[in-house]
Design a protein around this motif. Sequence first.
Motif, short mmCIF file in Angstrom:
data_model
loop_
_atom_site.label_atom_id
_atom_site.label_comp_id
_atom_site.label_asym_id
_atom_site.label_seq_id
_atom_site.Cartn_x
_atom_site.Cartn_y
_atom_site.Cartn_z
N ALA B 29 0.83 -1.20 0.00
CA ALA B 29 0.00 0.00 0.00
C ALA B 29 0.86 1.25 0.00
O ALA B 29 0.44 2.30 -0.45
CB ALA B 29 -0.92 -0.01 1.22
N GLY B 30 2.10 1.13 0.51
CA GLY B 30 2.93 2.31 0.65
C GLY B 30 4.00 2.44 -0.44
O GLY B 30 5.03 3.04 -0.21
N ALA B 31 3.75 1.85 -1.60
CA ALA B 31 4.73 1.90 -2.68
C ALA B 31 5.04 3.36 -3.06
O ALA B 31 4.15 4.21 -3.08
CB ALA B 31 4.21 1.15 -3.90
N ALA B 32 6.30 3.63 -3.29
CA ALA B 32 6.71 5.00 -3.57
C ALA B 32 6.22 5.45 -4.95
O ALA B 32 6.44 4.75 -5.93
CB ALA B 32 8.23 5.12 -3.51
N PRO B 33 5.53 6.56 -5.01
CA PRO B 33 5.04 7.07 -6.31
C PRO B 33 6.15 7.81 -7.07
O PRO B 33 7.19 8.14 -6.51
CB PRO B 33 3.91 8.00 -5.91
N ASP B 34 5.87 8.06 -8.32
CA ASP B 34 6.81 8.77 -9.19
C ASP B 34 6.31 10.20 -9.33
O ASP B 34 5.25 10.43 -9.91
CB ASP B 34 6.84 8.04 -10.55
N LEU B 35 7.03 11.17 -8.77
CA LEU B 35 6.55 12.55 -8.79
C LEU B 35 7.60 13.46 -9.42
O LEU B 35 8.79 13.19 -9.37
CB LEU B 35 6.27 13.02 -7.36
N ALA B 36 7.08 14.56 -9.97
CA ALA B 36 7.99 15.53 -10.57
C ALA B 36 8.90 16.10 -9.50
O ALA B 36 8.47 16.30 -8.36
CB ALA B 36 7.17 16.66 -11.21
N LEU B 173 14.56 17.35 1.27
CA LEU B 173 13.46 16.67 0.61
C LEU B 173 13.66 15.17 0.79
O LEU B 173 14.73 14.64 0.52
CB LEU B 173 13.48 17.04 -0.88
N GLY B 174 12.60 14.52 1.26
CA GLY B 174 12.69 13.07 1.43
C GLY B 174 12.18 12.35 0.19
O GLY B 174 11.81 12.98 -0.81
N SER B 175 12.18 11.04 0.25
CA SER B 175 11.69 10.29 -0.91
C SER B 175 10.16 10.27 -0.89
O SER B 175 9.54 10.29 0.17
CB SER B 175 12.24 8.87 -0.88
N PRO B 176 9.56 10.25 -2.08
CA PRO B 176 8.10 10.28 -2.16
C PRO B 176 7.49 9.08 -1.44
O PRO B 176 8.12 8.03 -1.30
CB PRO B 176 7.81 10.22 -3.65
N ALA B 177 6.25 9.23 -1.01
CA ALA B 177 5.57 8.16 -0.28
C ALA B 177 4.10 8.14 -0.67
O ALA B 177 3.60 9.08 -1.31
CB ALA B 177 5.71 8.36 1.23
N THR B 178 3.44 7.07 -0.33
CA THR B 178 2.00 7.00 -0.50
C THR B 178 1.36 7.00 0.88
O THR B 178 1.68 6.17 1.72
CB THR B 178 1.60 5.72 -1.26
N VAL B 179 0.49 7.98 1.11
CA VAL B 179 -0.18 8.08 2.40
C VAL B 179 -1.68 8.12 2.13
O VAL B 179 -2.14 8.91 1.31
CB VAL B 179 0.27 9.34 3.17
N ALA B 180 -2.40 7.25 2.81
CA ALA B 180 -3.86 7.17 2.65
C ALA B 180 -4.23 7.02 1.18
O ALA B 180 -5.23 7.58 0.71
CB ALA B 180 -4.54 8.40 3.27
N GLY B 181 -3.40 6.32 0.44
CA GLY B 181 -3.69 6.06 -0.96
C GLY B 181 -3.39 7.25 -1.87
O GLY B 181 -3.71 7.22 -3.06
N ARG B 182 -2.80 8.30 -1.31
CA ARG B 182 -2.50 9.49 -2.14
C ARG B 182 -0.98 9.65 -2.29
O ARG B 182 -0.22 9.31 -1.40
CB ARG B 182 -3.10 10.74 -1.49
N GLN B 183 -0.60 10.20 -3.43
CA GLN B 183 0.81 10.43 -3.67
C GLN B 183 1.28 11.63 -2.86
O GLN B 183 0.60 12.65 -2.82
CB GLN B 183 1.06 10.67 -5.16
N ALA B 184 2.42 11.48 -2.23
CA ALA B 184 2.89 12.56 -1.36
C ALA B 184 4.39 12.76 -1.50
O ALA B 184 5.14 11.82 -1.73
CB ALA B 184 2.53 12.25 0.09
N ARG B 185 4.79 14.04 -1.36
CA ARG B 185 6.22 14.36 -1.25
C ARG B 185 6.53 14.47 0.24
O ARG B 185 5.63 14.74 1.04
CB ARG B 185 6.53 15.69 -1.95
N THR B 186 7.79 14.30 0.59
CA THR B 186 8.09 14.39 2.02
C THR B 186 9.17 15.41 2.30
O THR B 186 10.10 15.59 1.52
CB THR B 186 8.56 13.03 2.59
N ALA B 208 -1.12 16.75 -4.67
CA ALA B 208 -2.12 17.52 -5.40
C ALA B 208 -2.54 18.78 -4.66
O ALA B 208 -2.71 19.84 -5.29
CB ALA B 208 -3.35 16.63 -5.64
N THR B 209 -2.68 18.73 -3.34
CA THR B 209 -3.24 19.88 -2.61
C THR B 209 -2.23 20.59 -1.72
O THR B 209 -2.54 21.61 -1.15
CB THR B 209 -4.40 19.41 -1.69
#
Lengths: 315, 362, 271
Positions: B29-36, B173-186, B208-209
Amino acid sequence: MGPSTEGAAVTTRGLTKRFRGGQVAVDRLDLDVPPGAVYGFLGPNGSGKTTTIRMLLGLVSPTAGTARLLGQPVPAASASVLPRVGALVEGPAFHPYLSGRANLRRLDAADRTTAPRTSAARTAAALERVGLSAAAGKRYRVYSLGMRQRLGLAAALLRPRDLLVLDEPTNGLDPQGTREVRTLVREVAADGTTVLVSTHLLAEVEQICSHVGVMSAGRLVAAGTLAEVTAGATTRVRVECRQPAVAVTVLTGLGVSPVRTEAGTVDAELATADPEQVLAALVAAGAGVRQFVLARARLEDLFVELTGAGFDVRG
Amino acid sequence: MMRTAVRWTIPAAVATAVIGGSLAWPSLAGAAPDLAPTTAADLMADVAGSQAQALSGTVEQTTDIGLPQLPSGAAGQDPASLTALLGGTTTARVWSDGAERSRIAVLGSLAETDVVRNGADMWTWRSGTGTVTHAVVPSGRPAAAAPGQPQLTPAQAADQALAAVGPTTQVTLGSPATVAGRQARTLVLEPKDAASLIGRVVIAVDAATAMPLQVQVFSRGSAEPAVQTGFTSVSFGAPAASEVAPALPLGSAVEEVTPQALQAQAGTVPQPTVVGSGWTSVAVLRAAGAQLGSAPSGAAGAADPTALLKAMSVPVSGAYGSGRLITSSVFSALVLDDGRVLVGAVPAPELERAAMDAAAQP
Amino acid sequence: MGDGRLLLSEFLLVLRRRRNQVLLGLLALVTVLIGVAVDVSGPARDGEGPAFLRSITDNGLFLSFTALVVSLPVFLPLVVSVVSGESIAGEASTGTLRYLLVVPVDRTRLLVVKLLSVVLFGLLAAVLVAVVGAVVGAVLFPIGELRLLSGTTVSYGQGLLRLAGVALYVAAVLATVAALGVFVSTLTEVPIAAMAATALAVVLVEVLDAVPQLSALHPWLFTHDWLAFGDLLRDPVSVAGLGHGLLVQACWDAVLVTLAWARMTTRDVTS
């Protein structure tokens, strides 16, 4: 191997059961029950009869070997073949707080191959057949041992069967009940149903069985028609005479080994000797023969001879 | 007929699948997403500039700071009590219309505490007692955060952490994460001062927000967060009026609480003196010792404060006086017999030193 | 269908058993006693007694919820332990198992029917407590709108609907006890041993669930989410806790049922 197994009611080949403790209950058993036979399955307690019956019915899984009921392999085809088999295994067992009728209705409900609508008629007919109609509404717990045995038979006869497996069916029955069961088995057999009956009452076997098989220590030590099996046994002669010592000398001279002498009676196995010659020789020697009796071998003697065990009659 | 051994492999396989599945699920569930790519500074600016969102979701706060295990709340007891928050997991459902109205429902076993805000009005419903309290709070405070109320939502916790960012903090800047099913930067906040018990604070920001979704506080050298608060599920969009503004039993049953009473109740009357600065600063509260440990709003089910303090602390004494010391993986507290309470994210010797500081005298 | 017939026969067998009737009677009695005690002594003080006890005098329907809260840790699992422990071991001990098997009843089918009848009995027990609670509550206390855990109210009809949901959830968690009991029951020919072992296993898991040092293990214990039925009394209904509870139950059910199946289909029936 023996006769063709085509159409045999029960066939086992190399059937073996080794329990977890290492104890071998049934050892490479080759059993053949021909169709239409009333097969007396004999053997002392612990000889493997019940374990064999349990393997045939799929209750115990064999360690090795195969078994076929009515031509179909068990336990693989149990679901299709067992509805054609009625069984009484190691005495009756029913729910004590249900009536006899309710117990039969429960077993009938468990059978997917019967029509629910005719369940009441079927159970009533089975109860009627074993003479339990009057007690059908009573709880099983108040049944006498004989009534329980009859209910077990009723369960085995809930529907027409091609094979009946009866383990000690007359256990606990009074002489009248025993006679009724004997009649019942004859009736069922007359309809063409094969009956495999295990019992310790050898007199019963001689009266109703066409075939016998004798188990000892997990192995089948004798099998065939009743005549075939008993033919192998020797005829005995009993001579009551004035001079037993003379009789012993004569018999020994003829190659007949006397077994017992007591109070003017000599008892011996005749073996191959001709009874007429024996009698003539005894008379000629002046033994003073009062009575000369030939006794055909009895199954009991044969049994003791084969299994080396007496029957300990179960209580 | 299947062999015996073969049949037993089936329950074994089912058990393996169940255990394996439950262990593998979080990482799946916490697979790291690919973000800009972005920078830490840009991301901080994004968070600061993000609008309050209309949302509904579930927040889970887990605390494992190495305090002695406290008796867990029995069924029907107030789920928002102090003992429930000092160890273990607290779950709350949150609704917000992004403006005036918000609701936090802290879920307990057969119990619930709801804090409902509408502008300056704040109602608190406790199912354990079946009571509603009403208070008028100055607007401008973070939604639903009353004094003494736990900072349950990730946004509030993130605001606090980011407000503390100064020259003593290194932000990366940390590595991206998935939180509550949403893509997140850290964002990773690390104290430069090695005396701090806190190793780093990781804030997950919704891609996104730009709303903070999760805040994790790690003690120094630990791979598992000591405190974590984050959404386990969230959906953006205006919640139904009945959800964000439920019809609580109002009228004569409502207990009115004045702002002063509210403050007194929460034990925040004494203004703390701060010794030191940044991550290693120590807060000194005077004449607060008697109030420490009292559950917020004196909730039913809270343990006796004195007993609670005793259970968590050890007696100490020194040149600064004597008292009791509470140590955990992320903070230490010194409750002195003279009424002073010193709290900081520092080891005990730092607190003892602070207790002797001129600014900290009673 | 043939299976419905056997299941009905099996369920009636369980229901006809005098001991099982007494157990159901005791469950009803506990519910009635709670109602009478509250009626006599007046409302409980805050924080006293089981959850919902305080609310009974406001709305009689809470008698059902209180009785379920009281019965769930011990009485209900005990009743299901007795019936499930009896299921296979009882037939083995009376010898009726061999006669069922030679009818023939496929072993898997017999296991499923036995399990379903115990699950149905658990449902009956939960529904009985709920219905007795609702009826006694309606007689002794006022009824009307129901105040939920979230502070809002719903109509009495809606309250009954939620009570039905709670009873179903309770029945679902009791199904795990049923699966455990049926598995234990396949291991022995002594029904009383199977009943005791099942009841003890449930108590053991409840004890483990109460040890804070094992908190990492708690979410996976089958008793952990038993009280999650409270989520049905929130506004809006919360599904996360219920869902987790049902998922954990389903995992345990899968393991226990396949264990029972492996044992049932390979055991030698020598009784």
